[in-house]
Design an enzyme around this catalytic site. Structure first.
Site, PDB file in Angstrom:
ATOM      1  N   HIS A   1      67.168  54.876  -1.312  1.00 31.65           N
ATOM      2  CA  HIS A   1      66.771  53.521  -0.945  1.00 31.65           C
ATOM      3  C   HIS A   1      66.585  52.595  -2.147  1.00 31.65           C
ATOM      4  CE1 HIS A   1      65.236  50.630   1.905  1.00 31.65           C
ATOM      5  NE2 HIS A   1      64.137  50.449   1.198  1.00 31.65           N
TER       6      HIS A   1
ATOM      7  N   TYR B   1      56.357  42.113   7.366  1.00 31.85           N
ATOM      8  CA  TYR B   1      56.738  42.923   8.521  1.00 31.85           C
ATOM      9  C   TYR B   1      56.255  42.271   9.814  1.00 31.85           C
ATOM     10  CZ  TYR B   1      58.162  46.703   5.422  1.00 31.85           C
ATOM     11  OH  TYR B   1      58.822  47.444   4.469  1.00 31.85           O
TER      12      TYR B   1
ATOM     13  N   ASP C   1      66.915  46.520   1.354  1.00 32.90           N
ATOM     14  CA  ASP C   1      65.642  46.483   2.071  1.00 32.90           C
ATOM     15  C   ASP C   1      65.416  45.038   2.555  1.00 32.90           C
ATOM     16  OD1 ASP C   1      63.079  48.363   2.500  1.00 32.90           O
ATOM     17  OD2 ASP C   1      62.350  46.376   1.969  1.00 32.90           O
TER      18      ASP C   1
END
Length: 669
Positions: A466, A409, A262
């Site tokens: 994930h 982000y 990630d």
């Protein structure tokens, strides 16, 4: 009309018809010849342009120059910064616990889910009620606090931010068969260091068949959990990589291995790209190259010729492309919101533990296996214990860090970050990927090798998603051991090849351009000068204690500011101590000096420029452009201009100020 006249008229008509047909045939042939010429020319132009385009998009972009001391904490800076490493204890205080239970007790009734939707509309509120009841009444805060403190935790201030990290060393370090090596473990969102609790004991225990055992450093990313977030914009994945590199330096690790998934993948990749002399190997459990311009080209090509792009047994992980694209769109709604308005989402999640739990745990369902969304409980407990999942949520709640975590982000998708085009900057550090079946994205090795020039191996796993370290710690640990042992073999082979390669004592005599040379930067990393192809260069020997220093550094900076972006100018500065000892300091001293003067151009290791010990590059420069009174360098700040073909074309004496170079540089743009 007589028969003779009729016959003559017919002959004339036939003759004219033949002439007309011959003329038409000539026209057709002529047209065909022109068509062939145009077609061949067009094909040739297409081939040339395609080759140029391919060369352009596959040529490495420049490694960005970052300020490794950029300050992210409150201003004004404390001149006496605390650089100590302080023990840290995770605590769920009575105030935090009582407030949490009060909020959970008085939560509003949830809107019931639609019939038979499972997790398809998001977190199923029927199951959420069970989760929150458990959190309020059965989650043992005291025992979980003790569990989380089983490893050693520390905090140290890096660039103005208190950075938290777990530091776990092997218990048995007297085993001569295993070398202890540092491993930087990097988590992502919405995870935390909690993901590594089952993995760490497996990494710090010696195992048969491995040459190494790990000393694990697992930081909370800035703005996540127990690490402070920035107080101003700009702390993106590149800047976080610098912070974590400085953390490893603080701990005394000048070389180390990196593992991440990630955000840990992007940050780890940046670490390997920015500091190839420090990162010995990069292991990723989310191997992707997100924004390289050839990715969509290769992906679409694979739709028609799949066997040329991806192995048949992995075809279903990449195609049908329409289905994969639809899944990506469905699962990235959170990303668009967090990349644009993270603070708005943060208000709701900061105020509501129910909202925070639903928002985070929904990802642990769908991102572990997309099929789980069909179930009313998201099959969360199929792979994880509810207590363990709530440990992770509790870290976000207790530290009030959900907003600062989501800001990463926004920084990643900012213009500042995207302009660096990091997926087009080649990474030479040996890289190893492990591809779990249900990871959010899949790319074949041919795409990964566009960036990772020493991509050694992909491990294919027919399970997992994930949150691999959390879900399948045994698989992850096994793969990390295999990867690092392979990295060691890779470096040993490179050293062997270098030792066996005959050394040319006079490489400058065979060189034709500066691109034939490799030099070391101020941090000791090898730099091949062919990275500067297509750029006009100024190569200059510098010193910190010379009477010419102030003017030259100031004016070289001005030239760089004016022409680096607009004309592609690059300045290569080589410290030299051969002129009255005016550059006596270490590399660290030189770096400190140049930072104080705002130097932005490229700085290299201290070298000799005269005599038998002169660096081969400088022997070549002097050989190509002799001085007025011989080829030796007379003093500090002698300057060479190199054209876009790598050929030295001008030589300027130390007393020529950099500002006077502008008319000369203009000849070579």
């Amino acid at each position: 009309m007589s028969d003779k006249k009729k016959s003559a008229g017919k002959k004339d008509s036939t003759k004219k018809e033949k002439e007309r047909k011959n003329a038409s045939l000539k026209t057709v042939k002529s047209s065909f010849n022109w068509f062939k010429i145009i077609t061949i020319f067009s094909a040739a132009v297409t081939v040339v342009l395609s080759a140029h385009l391919y060369n352009t998009v596959t040529t490495s972009k420049e490694v960005p120059k970052l300020n490794v001391d950029e300050w992210w904490g409150p201003l004004p800076m404390n001149p006496k910064q605390d650089l100590s490493i302080r023990p840290y204890r995770i605590e769920f205080s009575d105030v935090i616990v009582n407030d949490l239970r009060e909020r959970l007790m008085h939560r509003r009734p949830f809107t019931p889910p639609l019939e038979d939707v499972g997790f398809k509309y998001g977190f199923n509120t029927n199951f959420l009620a069970r989760v929150l009841d458990y959190w309020q009444n059965s989650y043992d805060f005291a025992s979980r606090e003790k569990f989380l403190n089983q490893f050693n935790h520390f905090v140290t201030n890096i660039q103005g931010l208190d950075i938290h990290f777990m530091h776990v060393k092997p218990k048995h370090t007297d085993d001569s068969q295993h070398t202890v090596v540092p491993l930087l473990l990097l988590h992502g969102w919405p995870g935390s260091v909690r993901e590594f609790y089952e993995l760490v004991p497996r990494l710090t225990a010696p195992r048969a068949g491995s040459r190494v055992v790990f000393e694990v450093i697992a930081p909370s990313l800035p703005g996540y959990g127990f690490s402070q977030g920035a107080v101003r914009p700009g702390l993106g994945p590149l800047e976080v990589a610098v912070v974590l590199r400085n953390l490893m330096q603080r701990l005394g690790h000048s070389q180390y291995y990196v593992q991440g998934g990630d955000w840990g993948h992007f940050i780890g990749s940046n670490l390997a790209t920015l500091f190839p002399g420090e990162v010995l190997g990069f292991h990723t459990n989310m191997p992707i190259v997100a924004s390289h311009p050839l990715v969509p080209v290769v992906t679409i090509f694979g739709m028609f010729f799949p066997s040329l792009v991806v192995e048949p047994e992995l075809h279903s992980r990449m195609y049908p492309w329409g289905q994969k694209l639809a899944f990506t769109v469905e699962e990235t709604g959170y990303l668009h919101e967090q990349a644009t308005k993270p603070d708005t989402v943060g208000v709701a999640l900061t105020d509501s533990p129910a909202g925070l739990a639903a928002y985070i745990l929904e990802k642990f369902s769908t991102w572990t296996n997309p099929a789980f969304k069909k179930a009313g409980d998201g099959e969360l407990l199929n792979k994880f214990a509810l207590t363990h999942l709530l440990d992770n949520v509790m870290i976000y709640w207790a530290t009030n860090s959900i907003t600062t975590s989501m800001r990463l982000y926004a920084e990643h998708f900012s213009k500042r970050y995207m302009e660096h085009k990091m997926d087009q900057v080649h990474t030479t550090v040996p890289t190893w990927g492990i591809k779990f079946k249900h990871e959010l994205g899949f790319q074949p090795d041919c795409i990964l090798k566009l960036k990772y020039k020493n991509y050694l191996h992909s491990t294919i796993v027919e399970d997992g998603g994930h949150f691999a370290a959390f879900e399948l710690p045994d698989v992850m640990a096994d793969d990390i051991f295999k990867a690092v042992n392979t990295f060691i073999e890779f470096h040993e082979q490179k050293k062997k090849e270098a030792a066996e390669k005959p050394i040319d004592p006079e490489p400058h005599k065979k060189a034709t351009t500066v691109y034939d040379f490799t030099v070391k930067d101020i941090n000791g990393n090898d730099v091949k000068l062919d990275k500067y192809r297509g750029h006009v260069l100024i190569i200059v020997n510098v010193a910190s204690q010379c009477g010419l220093t102030s003017t030259n550094y100031q004016e070289l900076n001005a030239l760089y500011d004016k022409y680096a972006k607009s004309r592609g100018l690059r300045i290569l500065a080589f410290p030299c101590n051969q002129f009255l000892g005016q550059e006596p300091g270490t590399a660290k001293d030189i770096l400190t000096f140049t930072k104080e003067r705002g130097v932005k151009f490229d700085l290299f290791e201290k070298v000799d420029v005269n005599g038998d010990t002169a660096h081969p590059l400088w022997k070549f420069l002097k050989q190509t452009q002799s001085g007025t009174f011989g080829d030796f360098i007379k003093w500090n700040f002698s300057k060479f201009i190199v054209d876009k073909n790598g050929v030295p074309v001008e030589r300027l004496a130390p007393n020529v100020n950099p500002s006077e170079l502008e008319p000369l540089l203009a000849k070579y743009w």
